[in-house]
Write an enzyme that holds these catalytic residues in place. Structure first.
Site, PDB file in Angstrom:
ATOM      1  N   CYS A 389       0.830  -1.197   0.000  1.00 34.21           N
ATOM      2  CA  CYS A 389       0.000   0.000   0.000  1.00 34.21           C
ATOM      3  C   CYS A 389       0.867   1.250   0.000  1.00 34.21           C
ATOM      4  CB  CYS A 389      -0.931  -0.028   1.214  1.00 34.21           C
ATOM      5  SG  CYS A 389      -2.580   0.547   0.842  1.00 34.21           S
ATOM      6  N   TYR A 419      21.288  -7.438   0.082  1.00 29.58           N
ATOM      7  CA  TYR A 419      20.359  -6.567   0.794  1.00 29.58           C
ATOM      8  C   TYR A 419      18.891  -6.847   0.506  1.00 29.58           C
ATOM      9  CZ  TYR A 419      24.815  -4.298   1.386  1.00 29.58           C
ATOM     10  OH  TYR A 419      26.142  -4.074   1.674  1.00 29.58           O
TER      11      TYR A 419
END
Length: 461
Positions: A389, A419
């Protein structure tokens, strides 16, 4: 050399470096791990069909090419010998990967008690572990010192006093390096450049703090000062930035010997070498980087009339980054009209910023390919986005994909080993994906997918 184009260097709605492919099904080998290939449109890694692989583990999933990882580790080890090569645990670390690092003869950098726990669990000799961090607690330092960690990279005056107090209390000596800032900023993203003065890491050479830090370290009889540590940044494509850094660090090295009477046996010049995320990136081979850094150190030491200290380097993402890709399933495809009568194709996948935050955090560029089938459709410019969202939940900002891409298709994003999983989160209460290692036709889940039970375990209700 990477062109390092500035944001806004676009033709129409695509960056100028992104060219429409002649074959939208083809892989660019330089972006993928060494065993990756397409067979009739299906992506294969480690001799395994990726569609068949993810059918068993679901998506999103990280696929780690063990052969590629080991070959890159050996390439750095051999190219830089007799220097020590420290694998960056922060890029990606789990017990199995720590064992690979150990088996291939590398040392390991950690920067938290959790990473240290993984390293010790994997059976790595503590003497081959380095401990980074700008705010290590007394508890963390005590554990590292008692465990016999090979080097603690001290980063503040407070930390020097903490280490000194622990060695006096426990009777256990501590080997340390002093992290210095050489005033050199590598050509990289502002948030991951680490040697300019206005930042949290290290002691300034120019301002005199580094010399003072060494003086204070030498005042503690329980601390064994091994050398100076410098790190000029990350995603670096050549050795030019290291020349100035080495000159300044070695000049301080010589000054400490002359004025404080302490000859340090070691020096760490960092590394942070770059990898190819897109066609604009052109990383250098390990052998070329090693030759460049070796000559820089030798030249500066000749000029200063001092012996060369034992060198160590930290390749950063360069080992694990290219060895892993992330596989997603397409959920929706939509056309969004833009100004000028053009449109962009938005391809939504079942992951996003919870499994790869780098695009949102660093404005990083990535590439992608359709992984489950071949297509005869013409390529269209698309943006691959996540399911979270957030408007900034983008996985790949610009990529050409087949015009018939549709829900249910598999999309794979290369170069996510560094990462991706280590910075993954439970944003929107997402479950972090598994890491599946592949080699010679065999797949092993080395980090399992989180479950709802995992998610709720810390929620006390």
């Amino acid at each position: 050399m990477s062109s390092h184009l500035s944001p806004g260097s676009f033709t129409g709605t695509s960056p100028v470096w992104l060219k429409e492919p002649e074959d939208v099904n083809a892989l660019m080998p330089e972006l993928w791990s060494r065993t990756a290939e397409k067979r009739d449109g299906e992506l294969h890694i480690g001799g395994l069909s990726v569609p068949e692989l993810v059918a068993n583990v679901n998506t999103p999933a990280y696929v780690l090419d063990e052969t590629d990882f080991r070959e890159r580790a050996r390439a750095f080890r051999d190219a830089f010998a007799p220097a020590d090569v420290y694998y960056a645990g922060k890029a990606f670390l789990c017990t199995e990967v720590a064992r690979w690092v150990d088996q291939e003869g590398l040392c390991l950098d950690v920067c938290s008690d959790g990473e240290l726990s993984v390293a010790l669990r994997a059976g790595i000799d503590p003497e081959r572990i380095g401990y980074h961090g700008n705010n290590k607690t007394a508890m963390e330092l005590r554990r590292a010192i008692v465990a016999g960690v090979g080097r603690i990279i001290v980063d503040s005056f407070e930390e020097i006093e903490r280490v000194g107090a622990i060695t006096a209390e426990t009777g256990t000596p501590a080997r340390v390096m002093v992290r210095v800032t050489a005033g050199v900023e590598a050509h990289t993203h502002e948030f991951i450049a680490t040697a300019h003065e206005d930042q949290k890491f290290g002691f300034s050479i120019a301002g005199g703090a580094a010399f003072e830090a060494v003086r204070r370290v030498l005042a503690h009889p329980g601390i064994d000062l091994r050398g100076l540590h410098s790190h000029i940044g990350s995603q670096i494509f050549d050795t030019a930035g290291f020349e100035v850094a080495a000159r300044r660090v070695l000049a301080l090295h010589a000054k400490i010997a002359a004025e404080l009477g302490h000859v340090m046996p070691e020096m760490d010049l960092g590394g942070g070498f770059g990898i190819a995320y897109t066609s604009q990136d052109d990383p250098r081979p390990a052998a070329e980087l090693a030759a460049g850094m070796r000559e820089i150190v030798a030249h500066e030491c000749r000029g200063l009339g001092i012996e060369e200290p034992h060198l160590s380097i930290e390749p950063g993402r360069a080992i694990v980054g290219p060895a892993m890709c992330t596989v997603y399933t397409v959920g929706t495809v939509k056309q969004v009209a833009l100004d000028g009568g053009v449109s962009r194709t938005y391809v939504s996948v079942d992951g996003g910023m919870s499994d790869n935050i780098r695009t949102a955090l660093y404005d990083a560029d990535y590439s992608a390919t359709l992984a489950g089938r071949a297509s005869d459709a013409a390529p269209v410019l698309a943006r691959i986005v996540g399911k979270h969202c957030e408007a900034g939940d983008i996985v790949v900002k610009h990529e050409f994909v087949p015009g018939d891409i549709r829900p249910g298709d598999l999309v794979a994003v290369p170069a996510t080993g560094a990462y991706g999983r280590s910075m993954a989160s439970n944003y929107n209460h997402a479950l972090r994906p598994p890491v599946v290692a592949v080699r010679d036709g065999v797949a092993r889940t080395i980090v399992r997918r989180e479950t709802v039970d995992d998610l709720l375990a810390t929620d006390l209700g």
